[in-house]
Design a protein around this motif. Structure first.
Motif, short mmCIF file in Angstrom:
data_model
loop_
_atom_site.label_atom_id
_atom_site.label_comp_id
_atom_site.label_asym_id
_atom_site.label_seq_id
_atom_site.Cartn_x
_atom_site.Cartn_y
_atom_site.Cartn_z
N UNK A 65 14.66 -36.58 22.01
CA UNK A 65 13.48 -36.19 21.24
C UNK A 65 12.92 -37.36 20.47
N UNK A 66 13.80 -38.03 19.71
CA UNK A 66 13.31 -39.15 18.90
C UNK A 66 12.94 -40.35 19.76
N UNK A 67 13.57 -40.49 20.93
CA UNK A 67 13.19 -41.56 21.85
C UNK A 67 11.80 -41.32 22.42
N UNK A 68 11.45 -40.04 22.64
CA UNK A 68 10.10 -39.73 23.11
C UNK A 68 9.07 -40.07 22.04
N UNK A 69 9.39 -39.79 20.77
CA UNK A 69 8.49 -40.16 19.67
C UNK A 69 8.27 -41.66 19.65
N UNK B 146 16.87 -29.11 14.26
CA UNK B 146 15.86 -28.63 15.20
C UNK B 146 14.48 -28.69 14.57
N UNK B 147 14.39 -28.23 13.32
CA UNK B 147 13.09 -28.27 12.64
C UNK B 147 12.68 -29.70 12.31
N UNK B 148 13.65 -30.54 11.97
CA UNK B 148 13.32 -31.95 11.69
C UNK B 148 12.78 -32.61 12.95
N UNK B 149 13.38 -32.34 14.10
CA UNK B 149 12.92 -32.94 15.36
C UNK B 149 11.54 -32.44 15.73
N UNK B 150 11.29 -31.13 15.54
CA UNK B 150 9.97 -30.59 15.83
C UNK B 150 8.91 -31.17 14.91
N UNK B 151 9.26 -31.31 13.64
CA UNK B 151 8.31 -31.92 12.68
C UNK B 151 8.06 -33.37 13.03
N UNK B 157 2.41 -37.17 16.99
CA UNK B 157 1.07 -36.91 17.54
C UNK B 157 0.00 -37.51 16.65
N UNK B 158 0.12 -37.26 15.33
CA UNK B 158 -0.88 -37.80 14.41
C UNK B 158 -0.77 -39.31 14.27
N UNK B 159 0.45 -39.84 14.35
CA UNK B 159 0.63 -41.30 14.29
C UNK B 159 -0.09 -41.96 15.46
#
Lengths: 98, 175
Positions: A65-69, B146-151, B157-159
């Motif tokens: 997940x963080x790697x995708x970001x 899970x919520x931290x990853x979703x946030x 997206x905004x970045x």
């Protein structure tokens, strides 16, 4: 060290060496970063398999997940620098050069 | 015993995939190395039995992130792209392999190398596979993360939108 551990550790080392050494394109550096993330994913997936620890299986998902970001942000910077400088060549990013 | 050597072959191909990216050819060919590495990594994880983790890698990494990378590689157009037949790329690849061998020999890894392929079996009272039960813990025990990853994903997206914005309101673009 087992041979499988040597496999993903050496893949990580090779990718980080490819990140540090000279290249022409910025996107080659991003590809080396992605390769480092891939080897870390494999390492984090093989660890719970060998130790039979089920709850550690969520760490590679979280890392992905963080790697995708990070990949998205890196590509956005690539696009921004290409639209400013006309290409993604690294010798164009010389604002701090004396 | 044959499957152990097959997994070992997949491990070797994984290193070759990483080498193909690290020798820094033109980015069109670097993505080929990355695709090879992720396909071989998926095969490795499936041979160990953790099929869900392997499927997540395939769909999210190969089908999501690498497709975006392949489209972005179109920004890096060379008039004469260097594949692995070029002398500079071959020199980089050979130099990296030699550096790796020196590192393994000095680190004392040559003497204590075992094969080390461990597979998954159902553990405990309920016969559920290891990776399915582990990832499903993400939604209950790991709900905070899970919520931290979703946030974090929403924030990214905004970045991205802010980074590529231009015309005197953007951060990086000059035009």
């Amino acid at each position: 060290m087992s041979l499988m551990c040597l496999s993903y550790c050496s893949a990580f080392t090779l990718s980080s060496l490819g990140l540090t050494l000279h290249r022409t394109h910025l996107i080659s550096a991003l590809l080396c970063l992605e390769s480092m993330m891939l080897s870390m994913y494999i390492a984090l997936s093989v660890l719970p398999t060998e130790n039979q620890a089920a709850s550690l299986t969520l760490t590679p998902i979280l890392m992905l997940t963080f790697s995708a970001c990070e990949a998205g942000t890196g590509l956005a910077m690539l696009v921004a620098s290409t639209r400013t400088h006309g290409s993604d060549h690294l010798h164009n990013l010389n604002l701090l050069q004396c | 015993m044959v499957m152990t050597y097959f997994v070992f072959f997949l491990g070797v191909c994984f290193v070759f995939g990483a080498l193909a990216v690290a020798s820094n050819p033109s980015p069109y060919y670097g993505v080929v190395g990355l695709v090879l590495g992720s396909v071989v990594g998926c095969g490795w994880l499936m041979s160990l039995g953790v099929s869900f983790i392997s499927l997540v890698l395939f769909m999210v990494y190969l089908g999501g992130m690498l497709v975006v990378f392949v489209y972005s590689v179109a920004l890096a157009a060379d008039p004469f792209p260097e594949a692995w037949g070029n002398w500079r790329v071959v020199g980089c690849g050979v130099g990296l392999i030699l550096l790796l061998f020196v590192g393994v020999v000095i680190g004392g890894g040559v003497g204590c190398l075992s094969l080390g392929v461990g597979t998954v079996d159902s553990g405990g009272v309920v016969s559920v596979r290891l990776d399915f039960s582990g990832v499903s813990m993400f939604y209950f025990y790991g709900v905070g993360m899970f919520f931290v990853a979703g946030w974090g994903l929403l924030l990214t997206l905004f970045v991205v939108l802010e980074l590529v914005r231009g015309l005197s309101r953007g951060a990086i673009r000059a035009v």
